[in-house]
Design a protein around this motif. Structure first.
Motif, PDB file in Angstrom:
ATOM      1  N   LEU A  68       7.388  -8.570  10.738  1.00  0.00           N
ATOM      2  CA  LEU A  68       8.449  -7.814  10.055  1.00  0.00           C
ATOM      3  C   LEU A  68       7.936  -7.064   8.827  1.00  0.00           C
ATOM      4  CD1 LEU A  68      10.281  -9.308  11.975  1.00  0.00           C
ATOM      5  CD2 LEU A  68      11.610 -10.153  10.070  1.00  0.00           C
ATOM      6  N   TYR A  69       6.707  -7.360   8.403  1.00  0.00           N
ATOM      7  CA  TYR A  69       6.194  -6.691   7.205  1.00  0.00           C
ATOM      8  C   TYR A  69       6.196  -5.172   7.384  1.00  0.00           C
ATOM      9  CZ  TYR A  69       4.430 -11.096   5.253  1.00  0.00           C
ATOM     10  OH  TYR A  69       4.317 -12.349   4.727  1.00  0.00           O
ATOM     11  N   ILE A  70       6.675  -4.471   6.367  1.00  0.00           N
ATOM     12  CA  ILE A  70       6.661  -2.999   6.419  1.00  0.00           C
ATOM     13  C   ILE A  70       5.214  -2.497   6.401  1.00  0.00           C
ATOM     14  CG2 ILE A  70       7.289  -0.922   5.069  1.00  0.00           C
ATOM     15  CD1 ILE A  70       9.978  -2.336   4.462  1.00  0.00           C
ATOM     16  N   ARG A  71       4.366  -3.167   5.653  1.00  0.00           N
ATOM     17  CA  ARG A  71       2.917  -2.939   5.674  1.00  0.00           C
ATOM     18  C   ARG A  71       2.249  -4.318   5.581  1.00  0.00           C
ATOM     19  NH1 ARG A  71       4.236   1.446   6.811  1.00  0.00           N
ATOM     20  NH2 ARG A  71       3.488   3.482   6.104  1.00  0.00           N
ATOM     21  N   PRO A  72       1.020  -4.455   6.115  1.00  0.00           N
ATOM     22  CA  PRO A  72       0.344  -5.756   5.975  1.00  0.00           C
ATOM     23  C   PRO A  72       0.211  -6.098   4.489  1.00  0.00           C
ATOM     24  CG  PRO A  72      -0.945  -4.215   7.324  1.00  0.00           C
ATOM     25  CD  PRO A  72       0.204  -3.444   6.791  1.00  0.00           C
ATOM     26  N   PRO A  73       0.273  -7.388   4.129  1.00  0.00           N
ATOM     27  CA  PRO A  73       0.261  -7.758   2.710  1.00  0.00           C
ATOM     28  C   PRO A  73      -0.896  -7.140   1.912  1.00  0.00           C
ATOM     29  CG  PRO A  73       0.848  -9.644   4.041  1.00  0.00           C
ATOM     30  CD  PRO A  73       0.524  -8.533   5.004  1.00  0.00           C
ATOM     31  N   GLN A  74      -2.078  -6.958   2.537  1.00  0.00           N
ATOM     32  CA  GLN A  74      -3.212  -6.432   1.767  1.00  0.00           C
ATOM     33  C   GLN A  74      -3.062  -4.950   1.420  1.00  0.00           C
ATOM     34  OE1 GLN A  74      -3.302  -7.626   4.846  1.00  0.00           O
ATOM     35  NE2 GLN A  74      -4.601  -6.411   6.204  1.00  0.00           N
ATOM     36  N   PHE A  75      -2.168  -4.256   2.149  1.00  0.00           N
ATOM     37  CA  PHE A  75      -1.960  -2.815   1.926  1.00  0.00           C
ATOM     38  C   PHE A  75      -1.657  -2.508   0.460  1.00  0.00           C
ATOM     39  CE2 PHE A  75       1.208   0.536   1.313  1.00  0.00           C
ATOM     40  CZ  PHE A  75       0.651   1.621   1.956  1.00  0.00           C
ATOM     41  N   TRP A  76      -0.800  -3.354  -0.129  1.00  0.00           N
ATOM     42  CA  TRP A  76      -0.301  -3.032  -1.475  1.00  0.00           C
ATOM     43  C   TRP A  76      -1.430  -3.052  -2.495  1.00  0.00           C
ATOM     44  CZ3 TRP A  76       4.208  -0.996  -0.608  1.00  0.00           C
ATOM     45  CH2 TRP A  76       4.914  -1.405   0.523  1.00  0.00           C
ATOM     46  N   GLU A  77      -2.351  -4.000  -2.303  1.00  0.00           N
ATOM     47  CA  GLU A  77      -3.489  -4.072  -3.221  1.00  0.00           C
ATOM     48  C   GLU A  77      -4.425  -2.888  -2.972  1.00  0.00           C
ATOM     49  OE1 GLU A  77      -5.103  -8.050  -3.311  1.00  0.00           O
ATOM     50  OE2 GLU A  77      -6.781  -7.306  -4.528  1.00  0.00           O
TER      51      GLU A  77
END
Ligand SMILES: Cc1cc2nc3c(=O)[nH]c(=O)nc-3n(C[C@H](O)[C@H](O)[C@H](O)COP(=O)(O)OP(=O)(O)OC[C@H]3O[C@@H](n4cnc5c(N)ncnc54)[C@H](O)[C@@H]3O)c2cc1C
Length: 414
Positions: free
Chosen positions: A66-75
């Motif tokens: 369900l993630y809009i982007r993979p968690p590492q994307f934001w970093e």
């Protein structure tokens, strides 16, 4: 670098839902090099909400999907996520916000993307254990824990999309569902009577005890304990092991209103999503705007499309490409094996045309206003949806007889 009380954040986004996430994504896609931070009340990185009442609830999709982007994307994109805290105060003169933990942050631009909170039942018993909303992952997990734990009878209050989708999933899981709707038909706020009648029949055929025109008086239960039933104003009591309340949302805008932003049903924004406060924008479910596709009526549109498109509009403006927001509203809902796709806003229609065959479970309802196609509801009719939305965009006035004839493609009628 983002630091509480330290350097100002160039773009501070309040809310890590669809609109907040998309605003940050679009800023970076458009080459924005300044600092960007999202303050989000929930603990998870931005995720999609629609599957909560569909595939996630039905255990067909894991939360990671369900993630809009993979968690590492934001970093990787240098977008700071400040999760598990909320903005409680805004000082537009000092361009500062205060977070729930007392942290103060200074912003260059503030983007309010805080969505809405589930409307609570205004009656006794609404705080009993076993009474649920479906808005966040936490809501859904709690509910799923209860159905796993043996809850066998669920009463759903509210016959809007969320209530109906939840009823469909629960029924498939073998749970006995009663659905209570105060209006005389389900989906009354968003669709015409043909669509309502169709969905009512479908749910009943799947075993849902669907009752319209019923008013809830109170929820019954052991005080301080679990809900055991729902008392209706006509004296009936519906036994329930759990209750889902799906009666709409209240825009999450209190700190911005307290700071002086104009708004009543949400935050008022202009054609560029600007609020009445300097350098403060509002987007998504909480933004109230004059909708071009509803003859300029002021409204909030609660859809992923609107959240994403308004957020993109603001991001572009912040990158020097300001254009007024004008996007065709669209929406979808999955119930059983029925895929509903809607385009346009049907409010104010004076004629409907039925195209296709509800009995064959593939049809469209086309809404006209003074001869002009303003909206479509398409059930298992993807071609109608794809071609019909162009009629709305073109403000076409085709012959209703041709619209009703499903041997004539809508494409040729613009
Ligand atoms: C169960 C469900 C099913 C849906 N199905 C569909 C569908 O099929 N199709 C469709 O188009 N739309 C659907 N929607 C609607 C869609 O999800 C919303 O329109 C969309 O999420 C709106 O995005 P948003 O960013 O404006 O708000 P949200 O996604 O609600 O995000 C706002 C975030 O801000 C946070 N927040 C609130 N106040 C503060 C604060 N003061 N400080 C910090 N954070 C704050 C909230 O906790 C939340 O995480 C569905 C919604 C739900 C709940």
């Amino acid at each position: 670098m983002v630091a509480g009380g330290g350097d100002p954040v160039d773009v501070l986004i309040v809310g890590g839902g669809h609109a907040g996430a998309q605003c940050a994504i679009a800023l970076r896609q458009n080459g924005y090099a300044g600092s960007v931070a999202i303050v989000g009340r929930e603990h998870e990185p931005p995720y999609e909400r629609p599957p909560l009442s569909k595939e996630y609830f039905a255990r067909e999709k894991s939360f990671e999907r369900l993630y809009i982007r993979p968690p590492q994307f934001w970093e990787e994109k240098d977008i700071a996520l400040l999760l598990g805290c909320e903005v409680v105060k805004v000082d537009p003169a000092a361009k500062q916000v205060v977070l729930s933990d007392g942290t103060m942050m200074t912003y260059g631009t503030l983007v309010w993307a805080a969505g809405g909170d589930p409307r609570r039942l205004p009656c006794a018993g609404s705080d009993l254990a076993g009474v649920h909303a479906v808005r966040t992952r936490a809501d859904c997990d709690q509910l799923m824990g209860e159905t796993d734990g043996g809850v066998k009878r669920v009463t759903v209050i509210g016959g809007g999309y969320i209530g109906l989708e939840a009823a469909a999933v629960l029924t498939k899981m073998g749970v006995a569902v009663t659905l209570l709707e105060a209006a005389s038909r389900v989906l009354a706020r968003v669709a015409g009577p043909d669509l309502s009648a169709f969905y009512e029949a479908e749910h009943r055929a799947h075993g849902v005890d669907l009752r319209t025109g019923v008013a809830v008086e109170r929820l019954i239960g052991i005080p301080g304990g679990r809900v055991t039933g729902v008392a209706l104003q006509d004296g009936t009591v519906v036994a329930a092991d759990a209750v889902i309340v799906g009666i709409g949302i209240v825009p999450a805008v209190a700190p911005l209103i307290a700071a002086g932003a104009a708004g009543a049903n949400g935050i008022d924004v202009d054609a560029f999503c600007r609020t009445s406060l300097p350098d403060v924008y509002a987007v998504g479910d909480c933004a109230s705007f004059a909708c071009d596709f509803a003859d300029g009526a002021v409204m909030r549109v609660e859809s992923v499309q609107n959240a994403n498109d308004q957020a993109t509009c603001v991001a572009k403006a912040l990158c020097g490409e300001a254009r007024p927001y004008r996007a065709l509203p669209w929406f979808w809902s999955n119930q059983y094996d029925l895929k509903l796709q809607t385009a346009g806003i049907s409010v104010g229609y004076d004629q409907t045309v039925l195209r296709g065959d509800p009995a064959a479970r593939s049809f469209s309802v086309i809404y006209l206003k003074t001869g002009r196609v303003i909206a479509l509801d398409c059930v298992n009719a993807v071609k109608d949806y794809v071609q019909g939305r162009k009629l709305v965009e073109a403000q076409a006035c085709p012959d209703p007889g041709c619209l009703a004839n499903d041997r004539l493609p809508l494409k040729g009628l613009a």
